[in-house]
Design a protein around this motif. Sequence first.
Motif, PDB file in Angstrom:
ATOM      1  N   PHE A  85     -26.137  26.339 -22.370  1.00  0.00           N
ATOM      2  CA  PHE A  85     -25.847  27.425 -23.305  1.00  0.00           C
ATOM      3  C   PHE A  85     -24.395  27.899 -23.244  1.00  0.00           C
ATOM      4  O   PHE A  85     -23.785  28.085 -24.302  1.00  0.00           O
ATOM      5  N   PRO A  86     -23.813  28.091 -22.064  1.00  0.00           N
ATOM      6  CA  PRO A  86     -22.401  28.511 -22.059  1.00  0.00           C
ATOM      7  C   PRO A  86     -21.490  27.501 -22.770  1.00  0.00           C
ATOM      8  O   PRO A  86     -20.561  27.883 -23.486  1.00  0.00           O
ATOM      9  N   ARG A  87     -21.763  26.217 -22.605  1.00  0.00           N
ATOM     10  CA  ARG A  87     -20.964  25.197 -23.286  1.00  0.00           C
ATOM     11  C   ARG A  87     -21.185  25.255 -24.798  1.00  0.00           C
ATOM     12  O   ARG A  87     -20.248  25.107 -25.586  1.00  0.00           O
ATOM     13  N   TYR A  88     -22.449  25.445 -25.222  1.00  0.00           N
ATOM     14  CA  TYR A  88     -22.742  25.546 -26.645  1.00  0.00           C
ATOM     15  C   TYR A  88     -22.018  26.742 -27.250  1.00  0.00           C
ATOM     16  O   TYR A  88     -21.488  26.669 -28.358  1.00  0.00           O
ATOM     17  N   PHE A  89     -22.000  27.836 -26.529  1.00  0.00           N
ATOM     18  CA  PHE A  89     -21.315  29.040 -26.998  1.00  0.00           C
ATOM     19  C   PHE A  89     -19.817  28.792 -27.114  1.00  0.00           C
ATOM     20  O   PHE A  89     -19.187  29.170 -28.109  1.00  0.00           O
ATOM     21  N   LEU A  90     -19.231  28.129 -26.117  1.00  0.00           N
ATOM     22  CA  LEU A  90     -17.802  27.812 -26.162  1.00  0.00           C
ATOM     23  C   LEU A  90     -17.484  26.899 -27.342  1.00  0.00           C
ATOM     24  O   LEU A  90     -16.478  27.099 -28.040  1.00  0.00           O
ATOM     25  N   VAL A 145     -33.089  30.081 -20.171  1.00  0.00           N
ATOM     26  CA  VAL A 145     -32.237  29.428 -21.176  1.00  0.00           C
ATOM     27  C   VAL A 145     -30.838  29.201 -20.622  1.00  0.00           C
ATOM     28  O   VAL A 145     -30.246  28.132 -20.783  1.00  0.00           O
ATOM     29  N   ILE A 146     -30.291  30.202 -19.950  1.00  0.00           N
ATOM     30  CA  ILE A 146     -28.927  30.082 -19.436  1.00  0.00           C
ATOM     31  C   ILE A 146     -28.858  29.076 -18.292  1.00  0.00           C
ATOM     32  O   ILE A 146     -27.917  28.282 -18.204  1.00  0.00           O
ATOM     33  N   LYS A 147     -29.874  29.058 -17.422  1.00  0.00           N
ATOM     34  CA  LYS A 147     -29.854  28.149 -16.272  1.00  0.00           C
ATOM     35  C   LYS A 147     -30.188  26.710 -16.644  1.00  0.00           C
ATOM     36  O   LYS A 147     -29.568  25.780 -16.141  1.00  0.00           O
ATOM     37  N   GLU A 148     -31.194  26.506 -17.492  1.00  0.00           N
ATOM     38  CA  GLU A 148     -31.708  25.160 -17.737  1.00  0.00           C
ATOM     39  C   GLU A 148     -31.082  24.456 -18.926  1.00  0.00           C
ATOM     40  O   GLU A 148     -31.365  23.285 -19.158  1.00  0.00           O
ATOM     41  N   SER A 149     -30.278  25.143 -19.690  1.00  0.00           N
ATOM     42  CA  SER A 149     -29.602  24.480 -20.806  1.00  0.00           C
ATOM     43  C   SER A 149     -28.099  24.598 -20.590  1.00  0.00           C
ATOM     44  O   SER A 149     -27.641  25.189 -19.628  1.00  0.00           O
TER      45      SER A 149
END
Length: 176
Positions: free
Chosen positions: A63-68, A57-61
């Motif tokens: 996710f860090p941007r969504y969290f920010l 999930v962290i590598k292929e999406s």
Amino acid sequence: MSRAKLACNVGLLLAAILACLPLIWMLMSSIKPMSDIFAWPPRLFPTSLTLDNYVQVIKESHFPRYFLNSVIVASMVVVTNLFIALPAGYAFARLPIPKRDLIFLIVLGTMMIPTNVTTIPLFILARNVPLIGGNDILGAGGTGLLNTYFGIALPHLVLTFTIFSARQFFLDIPAE
């Protein structure tokens, strides 16, 4: 403890466990390999533990941007509620404003409007804001506040429930 109270407590415990089962299933599935997730018959506990699903999930999406994005929007909402809704709650609780109770009832009345009813009008309003996002003076021709942090946070910048909660809190504090 009486039998009736014991039976009630056991029933409530079983209902709580039943309500938590989907969450437990989701958490257990997140640490299972794919072969266990799609196994038949279904198994609650995995044959082997893996964190590969989280890594994927962290590598292929993004996710860090969504969290920010979530942190930014939530921060905007919290800050505006602190600086607008809390003082409004204080005003409704303590200040001698003419027709204060009527105004407060009107504010509370907005809580009765379902979110689904306001979704499309809020979208149209955000899209047609004049002079923002390429819009002209009449609000046409651009995207307005669509796809902006402010456009996402706008409906939540002053929450009625925050005003209500703040008012109730300030009413509980002695005026002295």
